[in-house]
Scaffold this active site. Structure first.
Site, PDB file in Angstrom:
ATOM      1  N   MET A 129       1.241  -1.442   0.161  1.00 28.00           N
ATOM      2  CA  MET A 129       0.177  -0.269  -0.244  1.00 28.00           C
ATOM      3  C   MET A 129       0.254   0.827   0.064  1.00 28.00           C
ATOM      4  O   MET A 129       1.506   1.200   1.543  1.00 28.00           O
ATOM      5  CB  MET A 129      -1.178   0.339   1.045  1.00 28.00           C
ATOM      6  CG  MET A 129      -1.970  -0.999   0.925  1.00 28.00           C
ATOM      7  SD  MET A 129      -2.761  -1.578   2.719  1.00 28.00           S
ATOM      8  CE  MET A 129      -3.745   0.268   2.433  1.00 28.00           C
ATOM      9  N   GLY A 170      -0.294   3.860  -0.512  1.00 27.14           N
ATOM     10  CA  GLY A 170      -1.215   5.370  -0.200  1.00 27.14           C
ATOM     11  C   GLY A 170      -2.004   6.030  -1.182  1.00 27.14           C
ATOM     12  O   GLY A 170      -2.622   7.043  -0.960  1.00 27.14           O
ATOM     13  N   GLY A 171      -1.929   5.184  -2.517  1.00 24.90           N
ATOM     14  CA  GLY A 171      -2.446   5.741  -3.669  1.00 24.90           C
ATOM     15  C   GLY A 171      -4.077   5.297  -3.465  1.00 24.90           C
ATOM     16  O   GLY A 171      -4.139   4.010  -2.481  1.00 24.90           O
ATOM     17  N   ASP A 218      -4.772   3.046  -6.562  1.00 19.97           N
ATOM     18  CA  ASP A 218      -5.016   1.875  -6.677  1.00 19.97           C
ATOM     19  C   ASP A 218      -5.138   0.776  -6.439  1.00 19.97           C
ATOM     20  O   ASP A 218      -5.012  -0.349  -5.175  1.00 19.97           O
ATOM     21  CB  ASP A 218      -3.785   1.856  -7.739  1.00 19.97           C
ATOM     22  CG  ASP A 218      -4.075   2.670  -9.040  1.00 19.97           C
ATOM     23  OD1 ASP A 218      -5.485   2.766  -9.682  1.00 19.97           O
ATOM     24  OD2 ASP A 218      -2.782   3.395  -8.724  1.00 19.97           O
ATOM     25  N   SER A 219      -3.809   0.992  -4.711  1.00 19.38           N
ATOM     26  CA  SER A 219      -3.130  -0.170  -3.851  1.00 19.38           C
ATOM     27  C   SER A 219      -4.350  -0.059  -2.953  1.00 19.38           C
ATOM     28  O   SER A 219      -4.774  -1.139  -2.449  1.00 19.38           O
ATOM     29  CB  SER A 219      -2.326   0.602  -3.512  1.00 19.38           C
ATOM     30  OG  SER A 219      -2.085   1.091  -2.797  1.00 19.38           O
ATOM     31  N   MET A 243       6.334   0.849   2.363  1.00 20.11           N
ATOM     32  CA  MET A 243       7.538   0.946   2.856  1.00 20.11           C
ATOM     33  C   MET A 243       7.520   2.934   2.808  1.00 20.11           C
ATOM     34  O   MET A 243       7.207   3.363   2.038  1.00 20.11           O
ATOM     35  CB  MET A 243       8.146   0.516   1.665  1.00 20.11           C
ATOM     36  CG  MET A 243       7.580  -1.095   1.468  1.00 20.11           C
ATOM     37  SD  MET A 243       8.315  -1.400  -0.165  1.00 20.11           S
ATOM     38  CE  MET A 243      10.173  -2.091   0.713  1.00 20.11           C
ATOM     39  N   CYS A 274      13.526   0.349  -8.351  1.00 18.60           N
ATOM     40  CA  CYS A 274      13.189   0.675  -7.004  1.00 18.60           C
ATOM     41  C   CYS A 274      12.171  -0.899  -6.659  1.00 18.60           C
ATOM     42  O   CYS A 274      12.537  -1.753  -6.498  1.00 18.60           O
ATOM     43  CB  CYS A 274      11.959   1.677  -6.564  1.00 18.60           C
ATOM     44  SG  CYS A 274      10.916   1.407  -4.967  1.00 18.60           S
ATOM     45  N   GLY A 311      -0.746  -2.570  -6.846  1.00 19.16           N
ATOM     46  CA  GLY A 311      -1.869  -1.972  -7.563  1.00 19.16           C
ATOM     47  C   GLY A 311      -1.508  -1.743  -9.280  1.00 19.16           C
ATOM     48  O   GLY A 311      -1.776  -0.881  -9.364  1.00 19.16           O
ATOM     49  N   CYS A 363       9.639   9.946  -7.605  1.00 19.05           N
ATOM     50  CA  CYS A 363       8.292  10.561  -6.262  1.00 19.05           C
ATOM     51  C   CYS A 363       9.355  10.839  -5.285  1.00 19.05           C
ATOM     52  O   CYS A 363       9.213  11.484  -4.422  1.00 19.05           O
ATOM     53  CB  CYS A 363       8.294   8.674  -5.665  1.00 19.05           C
ATOM     54  SG  CYS A 363       9.109   8.330  -4.876  1.00 19.05           S
TER      55      CYS A 363
END
EC number: 2.8.1.13
Length: 397
Positions: free
Chosen positions: A26, A28-29, A31-32, A51, A119, A143, A215
């Site tokens: 997750m 925080g968006g 999609d996930s 993470m 990443c 996601g 990001c």
């Protein structure tokens, strides 16, 4: 064992959903968060893991970031609303060492890096896998917009149903072993459908903006990070035309990428060329940037490094007809994949423009929208379609 016990659930796992534990990455968006909500609704034993990847002070309230500050708070909120356990893991040091430092070094070497691939490759699909196993998970769900399906005893990757959201370009380095445990529930959905699910579940991030690729660059000025971590990338040097003329000087190769047209800083010298100029080569060792007309960007073939093959069987040494993407924003194009003198080479059927070392060259079994992903590699070097020949005047000088 009863016949029913061998049936597979929606995640291609044996048994009823409530008997399967799923760790959801997750960010925080939306999609996930929707992935976690859908799997919880289906009865799976869902655990959310986030993470924390970098210092979130500068990005706490910036739209389009991920895995920091507000995003961690949003992930916590979504998990709380869904009633699932949620853990935040500090990976700042690993992220800096494996992703940010590598990003800066790549620019210092005249490349155009793609940190999202690194990443996924170095953290999300390695360290997060270990966490999922420690938590007793049967699979790890994300996601990403990409599809995965069972192909006999293995699993295969396919482009997402929605070509505008397809993220297969960033996941070519996923290994066969990782695919066995990975699941991508959004591969058959569109973004509007995902947001509608988010509203149905009452998720607080239903209308949250999408995250951006880099990001960890809070100001959008990646050159600040590159100069701090790889100061050699800020060494001044010459800007030369492909015919050998010196047109000007620059303040560091980190400010340039192959195919760049704007921001060359040539002024009158650029205007005197009589046609728009583009960056066609970056020689980091000599701090030299070469520019030329758009036609000079045409590339016939590329040599790859760190190639990952997840197609059927083994990658053949002889010529194999495939489709490839050399930028995330471009559609796949026909190409030939082969081994030459111990190197893996891709030759384009039609010349490609603006191909940059450091970017990925991703393989597909066709150019169709939902084609199978065969793997890919990073572009180590390129070969121009028509080698530039200096003018007699430049050669004489």
């Amino acid at each position: 064992m009863s016949a029913g016990s061998t049936l597979l659930n929606s995640l291609d796992l044996p048994g009823a959903p409530e008997r399967c534990r799923v760790v959801v990455a997750m960010s925080g968006g939306v999609d996930s968060s929707v992935v976690a909500a859908l799997l919880k609704e289906q009865g799976y034993d869902v655990i959310g893991v986030t993470m924390q990847l970098y210092d979130h002070g500068a990005t706490e309230h910036r739209p389009g970031s991920c895995c920091a500050g507000q995003d961690i708070f949003d992930a916590r909120q979504a998990a709380a609303l869904l009633g699932i356990p949620h853990y935040v893991l500090d990976y700042e040091t690993r992220f800096r060492d494996k992703v940010i430092d590598a990003f800066a070094q790549s620019y210092a070497e005249g490349e155009t890096p793609i940190p999202c691939v690194t990443c996924n490759q170095e953290l999300k699909f390695t360290d997060l896998f270990d966490v999922a196993r420690d938590l007793g998970a049967d699979c790890l769900a994300t996601g990403h917009y990409i599809a995965s399906r069972a192909e006999g005893a293995e699993r295969a990757l396919y482009r997402a149903m929605d070509p505008d959201r397809d993220q297969s370009y960033f996941l070519f380095a996923t290994t066969r072993a990782q695919l066995q445990m990975l699941r991508f529930p959004l591969g058959e959905m569109t973004k509007p459908e995902v947001r509608e699910h988010a509203r149905r579940f009452g998720l607080p991030n239903a209308d949250k903006a999408d995250s951006q690729d880099i990001c960890f660059v809070p100001t959008g000025r990646y050159s600040d990070i590159v100069e701090r971590l790889a100061p050699q990338a800020a060494q001044p040097g010459e800007i030369v035309h492909i015919d050998g003329r010196v047109l000007g000087r620059h303040s560091g190769v980190m400010h340039f990428t192959i195919g760049q047209r704007r921001g060359l800083g040539l002024g009158a010298a650029g205007a005197s060329a009589g046609e728009p100029l583009y960056v066609v080569k970056i020689d980091a060792a000599k701090a030299r940037v070469t520019v030329g007309p758009r036609s000079a960007l045409a590339t016939r073939r590329v040599v790859l490094r760190d190639v990952n093959w997840i197609g059927p069987g083994e990658m053949a040494d002889a010529g194999r007809e495939i489709a490839v993407r050399v930028r995330s924003t471009r559609p796949p194009v026909p190409a030939i994949l082969e081994m030459r003198d111990g190197e893996i080479v891709v030759e384009f059927v039609d010349d490609e423009s603006g191909v940059a070392p450091g970017q990925a060259c991703v393989f597909y079994d066709s150019a169709e929208p939902r084609a199978r992903v065969l793997g890919g590699g990073f572009i180590r070097s390129t070969e121009a379609a028509t080698p530039a020949v200096p003018s007699p005047r430049a050669a004489a000088g």
